[in-house]
Design a protein around this motif. Sequence first.
Motif, PDB file in Angstrom:
ATOM      1  N   PRO A  56       9.240  -6.922   1.047  1.00  0.00           N
ATOM      2  CA  PRO A  56       8.275  -5.862   1.648  1.00  0.00           C
ATOM      3  C   PRO A  56       7.117  -5.680   0.744  1.00  0.00           C
ATOM      4  O   PRO A  56       6.201  -4.793   1.247  1.00  0.00           O
ATOM      5  CB  PRO A  56       9.209  -4.660   1.853  1.00  0.00           C
ATOM      6  CG  PRO A  56      10.275  -4.842   0.687  1.00  0.00           C
ATOM      7  CD  PRO A  56      10.520  -6.120   0.709  1.00  0.00           C
ATOM      8  N   ASN A  57       6.957  -6.165  -0.566  1.00  0.00           N
ATOM      9  CA  ASN A  57       6.207  -6.000  -1.526  1.00  0.00           C
ATOM     10  C   ASN A  57       4.726  -6.135  -0.833  1.00  0.00           C
ATOM     11  O   ASN A  57       3.534  -5.243  -0.925  1.00  0.00           O
ATOM     12  CB  ASN A  57       6.050  -6.883  -2.678  1.00  0.00           C
ATOM     13  CG  ASN A  57       4.924  -6.578  -3.780  1.00  0.00           C
ATOM     14  OD1 ASN A  57       4.768  -5.108  -4.086  1.00  0.00           O
ATOM     15  ND2 ASN A  57       4.183  -7.456  -4.046  1.00  0.00           N
ATOM     16  N   ARG A  58       4.252  -7.399  -0.342  1.00  0.00           N
ATOM     17  CA  ARG A  58       2.997  -7.759   0.096  1.00  0.00           C
ATOM     18  C   ARG A  58       2.674  -6.713   1.420  1.00  0.00           C
ATOM     19  O   ARG A  58       1.513  -5.956   1.497  1.00  0.00           O
ATOM     20  CB  ARG A  58       2.933  -9.111   0.749  1.00  0.00           C
ATOM     21  CG  ARG A  58       1.501  -9.340   1.388  1.00  0.00           C
ATOM     22  CD  ARG A  58       1.266 -10.956   1.302  1.00  0.00           C
ATOM     23  NE  ARG A  58      -0.237 -10.908   1.726  1.00  0.00           N
ATOM     24  CZ  ARG A  58      -0.646 -12.421   1.715  1.00  0.00           C
ATOM     25  NH1 ARG A  58       0.144 -13.394   1.397  1.00  0.00           N
ATOM     26  NH2 ARG A  58      -1.792 -12.572   2.206  1.00  0.00           N
ATOM     27  N   GLU A  62      -0.611  -4.169   1.641  1.00  0.00           N
ATOM     28  CA  GLU A  62      -1.589  -4.108   2.662  1.00  0.00           C
ATOM     29  C   GLU A  62      -1.756  -3.192   3.819  1.00  0.00           C
ATOM     30  O   GLU A  62      -2.784  -2.441   4.374  1.00  0.00           O
ATOM     31  CB  GLU A  62      -1.470  -5.705   3.521  1.00  0.00           C
ATOM     32  CG  GLU A  62      -1.678  -6.827   2.627  1.00  0.00           C
ATOM     33  CD  GLU A  62      -1.416  -7.959   3.270  1.00  0.00           C
ATOM     34  OE1 GLU A  62      -0.949  -8.181   4.374  1.00  0.00           O
ATOM     35  OE2 GLU A  62      -1.897  -9.183   2.894  1.00  0.00           O
ATOM     36  N   ILE A  63      -0.565  -2.729   3.971  1.00  0.00           N
ATOM     37  CA  ILE A  63      -0.407  -1.669   5.015  1.00  0.00           C
ATOM     38  C   ILE A  63      -0.419  -0.025   4.451  1.00  0.00           C
ATOM     39  O   ILE A  63      -1.095   0.619   4.939  1.00  0.00           O
ATOM     40  CB  ILE A  63       1.035  -1.829   5.880  1.00  0.00           C
ATOM     41  CG1 ILE A  63       0.817  -2.985   6.600  1.00  0.00           C
ATOM     42  CG2 ILE A  63       1.128  -0.532   6.862  1.00  0.00           C
ATOM     43  CD1 ILE A  63       2.213  -3.404   7.163  1.00  0.00           C
ATOM     44  N   GLY A  64       0.341  -0.019   3.250  1.00  0.00           N
ATOM     45  CA  GLY A  64       0.344   0.996   2.481  1.00  0.00           C
ATOM     46  C   GLY A  64       1.060   2.517   3.131  1.00  0.00           C
ATOM     47  O   GLY A  64       1.588   2.243   4.084  1.00  0.00           O
ATOM     48  N   CYS A  65       1.080   3.398   2.504  1.00  0.00           N
ATOM     49  CA  CYS A  65       1.553   4.633   2.981  1.00  0.00           C
ATOM     50  C   CYS A  65       0.648   5.478   3.807  1.00  0.00           C
ATOM     51  O   CYS A  65      -0.807   5.242   3.590  1.00  0.00           O
ATOM     52  CB  CYS A  65       1.908   5.493   1.769  1.00  0.00           C
ATOM     53  SG  CYS A  65       3.003   5.178   0.653  1.00  0.00           S
ATOM     54  N   ARG A  66       1.069   6.070   5.134  1.00  0.00           N
ATOM     55  CA  ARG A  66       0.445   6.612   5.927  1.00  0.00           C
ATOM     56  C   ARG A  66       0.550   8.292   5.985  1.00  0.00           C
ATOM     57  O   ARG A  66       1.735   8.581   5.775  1.00  0.00           O
ATOM     58  CB  ARG A  66       0.319   6.086   7.402  1.00  0.00           C
ATOM     59  CG  ARG A  66       0.000   4.512   7.570  1.00  0.00           C
ATOM     60  CD  ARG A  66       0.165   4.122   9.052  1.00  0.00           C
ATOM     61  NE  ARG A  66       1.742   3.740   9.182  1.00  0.00           N
ATOM     62  CZ  ARG A  66       2.303   4.560  10.084  1.00  0.00           C
ATOM     63  NH1 ARG A  66       1.890   5.619  10.810  1.00  0.00           N
ATOM     64  NH2 ARG A  66       3.866   4.213  10.130  1.00  0.00           N
ATOM     65  N   HIS A 121       5.986  -3.107  -7.114  1.00  0.00           N
ATOM     66  CA  HIS A 121       5.727  -1.850  -8.158  1.00  0.00           C
ATOM     67  C   HIS A 121       5.547  -0.702  -7.175  1.00  0.00           C
ATOM     68  O   HIS A 121       6.191   0.594  -7.752  1.00  0.00           O
ATOM     69  CB  HIS A 121       4.433  -2.116  -8.785  1.00  0.00           C
ATOM     70  CG  HIS A 121       4.131  -1.134  -9.848  1.00  0.00           C
ATOM     71  ND1 HIS A 121       2.824  -1.035 -10.522  1.00  0.00           N
ATOM     72  CD2 HIS A 121       4.892  -0.203 -10.506  1.00  0.00           C
ATOM     73  CE1 HIS A 121       2.761  -0.160 -11.233  1.00  0.00           C
ATOM     74  NE2 HIS A 121       4.080   0.515 -11.363  1.00  0.00           N
ATOM     75  N   GLY A 122       5.023  -0.647  -6.035  1.00  0.00           N
ATOM     76  CA  GLY A 122       4.939   0.453  -5.069  1.00  0.00           C
ATOM     77  C   GLY A 122       6.109   1.161  -4.756  1.00  0.00           C
ATOM     78  O   GLY A 122       6.584   2.250  -5.088  1.00  0.00           O
ATOM     79  N   LEU A 123       7.147   0.218  -4.353  1.00  0.00           N
ATOM     80  CA  LEU A 123       8.567   0.845  -4.030  1.00  0.00           C
ATOM     81  C   LEU A 123       9.163   1.504  -4.997  1.00  0.00           C
ATOM     82  O   LEU A 123       9.946   2.463  -5.139  1.00  0.00           O
ATOM     83  CB  LEU A 123       9.256  -0.255  -3.347  1.00  0.00           C
ATOM     84  CG  LEU A 123      10.824   0.015  -3.084  1.00  0.00           C
ATOM     85  CD1 LEU A 123      10.828   1.380  -2.059  1.00  0.00           C
ATOM     86  CD2 LEU A 123      11.333  -1.123  -2.420  1.00  0.00           C
ATOM     87  N   LEU A 254      -1.443   0.108  -6.018  1.00  0.00           N
ATOM     88  CA  LEU A 254      -0.087   1.093  -5.619  1.00  0.00           C
ATOM     89  C   LEU A 254      -0.205   1.658  -4.335  1.00  0.00           C
ATOM     90  O   LEU A 254       0.099   2.622  -4.342  1.00  0.00           O
ATOM     91  CB  LEU A 254       0.068   1.962  -6.807  1.00  0.00           C
ATOM     92  CG  LEU A 254       0.815   1.518  -8.163  1.00  0.00           C
ATOM     93  CD1 LEU A 254       1.203   2.769  -8.967  1.00  0.00           C
ATOM     94  CD2 LEU A 254       1.896   0.838  -7.916  1.00  0.00           C
ATOM     95  N   HIS A 255      -0.831   0.743  -3.480  1.00  0.00           N
ATOM     96  CA  HIS A 255      -0.984   1.356  -2.132  1.00  0.00           C
ATOM     97  C   HIS A 255       0.554   1.542  -1.240  1.00  0.00           C
ATOM     98  O   HIS A 255       0.560   2.611  -0.441  1.00  0.00           O
ATOM     99  CB  HIS A 255      -1.528   0.477  -1.127  1.00  0.00           C
ATOM    100  CG  HIS A 255      -2.752   0.139  -1.866  1.00  0.00           C
ATOM    101  ND1 HIS A 255      -3.608  -1.169  -1.448  1.00  0.00           N
ATOM    102  CD2 HIS A 255      -3.741   0.865  -2.522  1.00  0.00           C
ATOM    103  CE1 HIS A 255      -4.628  -1.186  -1.938  1.00  0.00           C
ATOM    104  NE2 HIS A 255      -4.883   0.135  -2.592  1.00  0.00           N
ATOM    105  N   GLY A 256       1.670   1.075  -1.990  1.00  0.00           N
ATOM    106  CA  GLY A 256       2.932   1.302  -1.228  1.00  0.00           C
ATOM    107  C   GLY A 256       3.574   2.429  -1.942  1.00  0.00           C
ATOM    108  O   GLY A 256       4.599   3.133  -1.383  1.00  0.00           O
ATOM    109  N   SER A 257       2.857   3.273  -2.760  1.00  0.00           N
ATOM    110  CA  SER A 257       3.438   4.458  -3.397  1.00  0.00           C
ATOM    111  C   SER A 257       2.724   5.542  -2.828  1.00  0.00           C
ATOM    112  O   SER A 257       1.229   5.572  -3.131  1.00  0.00           O
ATOM    113  CB  SER A 257       3.422   4.564  -4.981  1.00  0.00           C
ATOM    114  OG  SER A 257       3.685   5.688  -5.470  1.00  0.00           O
ATOM    115  N   SER A 258       3.213   6.850  -2.464  1.00  0.00           N
ATOM    116  CA  SER A 258       2.247   7.797  -2.170  1.00  0.00           C
ATOM    117  C   SER A 258       2.092   8.806  -3.195  1.00  0.00           C
ATOM    118  O   SER A 258       2.851   9.250  -3.932  1.00  0.00           O
ATOM    119  CB  SER A 258       2.850   8.675  -1.159  1.00  0.00           C
ATOM    120  OG  SER A 258       4.313   9.238  -1.722  1.00  0.00           O
TER     121      SER A 258
END
Length: 575
Positions: A56-58, A62-66, A121-123, A254-258
């Motif tokens: 799920p890294n990519r 690309e989607i990031g946290c909302r 890294h984000g997760l 780091l878009h996957g991290s809020s």
Amino acid sequence: MNYIPRPDEVRLILDTVLGTVPRLSALPAFAEFDQDLQAQVLDEAGRFVAEVVAPPNRGGDEIGCRFADGSVVTPPGFREAYRAFVDGGWPALSAAPEDGGQGLPAVLEAVLFEWLSAANHGLTMAPGLLHGAYECLKHHGSDELKQRYLSKIATGEWLATMCLTEAHAGSDLGQVRTRAAAQADGSFRVAGGKIFISGGEHDLTDNIVHLVLCRMPDAPAGPKGLSLVLVPKLLPDGSRNAVHCERIEEKMGLHGSSTCVMRFDDATGWLIGEPNRGLAAMFVMMNAARLHVALQGIGLLDAAWQKADAYAHERRQMRAPGPTPASRGSETADLVAEHPAIRRILDTQRAWIDGARVIAYRTAMQLDVARHDLDPKARERAQRWCALVTPVLKAACTQQAFHGASECLQVFGGHGYVREWGIEQVVRDSRVTMIYEGTNEIQAIDLLVRKVLADGGTGMSGLLIELRDELDAARDIDADVQRRLAQLRYLTTTVAMASQANASLPFEVADDYLRVVMLALLAWAWARIGRTAPDPARWSAPEAAFRRWVLPEFEMRLGIVKRACEAVVAPQVSA
């Protein structure tokens, strides 16, 4: 391509270069730890990271946290991956069995988090502070707090944050304004705002345990008046605490991290440690986090190298100078990997990864020695190593992660600048590691001013003598390393003397001094690899690259610091 951990290479360093199992199994806490168990944990960790965490890294980037109405939704696949992480017992790898942990050595946790950061890294930011929060609460929390929260944090059932930074107070924690007022029932009411809070709000766990640096009404000004309060998202009765996420930051990476802006509206919390002694408790958490950030740097650099190396062995461009490569065959162009300029990039980054792993894994081992060895002198030496080497690793490994990832992007040419190949994400994600958990400039000042010069260089001298004694001066490579260790000892004495004449000098040369230390440690690490590791063909190219392209910086940085010291001392002598 997704990141693929390589347990076999890590085992070589742990088993052959560092002798991990004999050293750790001699400690009472790890009497049952053996090579088979270590291999099993590493193999399972590698499989888990490759199959569950990396995919799920990519999408995370690309989607990031909302963010909507105070809530944060993590990217697709993150909740499932985190649940598998918890169900597999991975957060509790090194926590004590009585707290729900597995009681395994810290070095295995270090390897795990290096791989997690490389893969996603984000997760990994979500559980990244669990270890530090666990140690902080275990050492400074009341029995009641430990009973209520410790096992939940140890197992990852509840995630934790570290709430330090405020809009007006970044690295200068003495300016913190968040207030804590004592209540009749022993709790506190916390009011104020914090920024840059990783995982301040998310949907990975029901509860989030915030460790908040704050100030009581009659506290002294500055950092000596700070206290640490545990403020949960959900109170013990299950009701929602007055903790609010106002927004999440739009970041470079780091878009996957809020990364949250948090507000505490007289939220209920409980004191950790003593009043006005919050920094002492918080630094337990921060020091653990700094080693993990260094491991993030190593992992991200390895992720960048894997992508660049794979691309370089597929892409053909022009004819390479020198002897005709065997791989050319009927092709009109050679593999990018066969061009000397590209080989230099790839081998240099590999030299940093391999050498830094030796130093970082030894540091993780020393954490266990410091905690569990029955010999007080061994514990003292281990604590000295961790205190001096941790800031060096944090600064040097994260700097190399960003600059080395940028070099790896160069291997792709124009393809590296587009999102399709994923290398540009590593460059963006790695940049923040040079900033958070104490900027790299602060790490250098911490090393030189607060630690090396605080005892006149005695501690650093002792560490360098310890490394010297491990090497065999009869070997040419070892003799060269010993010479550099001696140069560093002399430089330390020189800086200490010059600093007496000019108090600002150590702050000016701290970055250069830290680089000298890291390069000396890398030289020692490569000497260890050269002496112990089998299959010389695997290590020859990165070792040669280290000596040709990395180690010469040692003399340059050494000269910078020496000339700065001479500029201070010379006027004193002439006067």
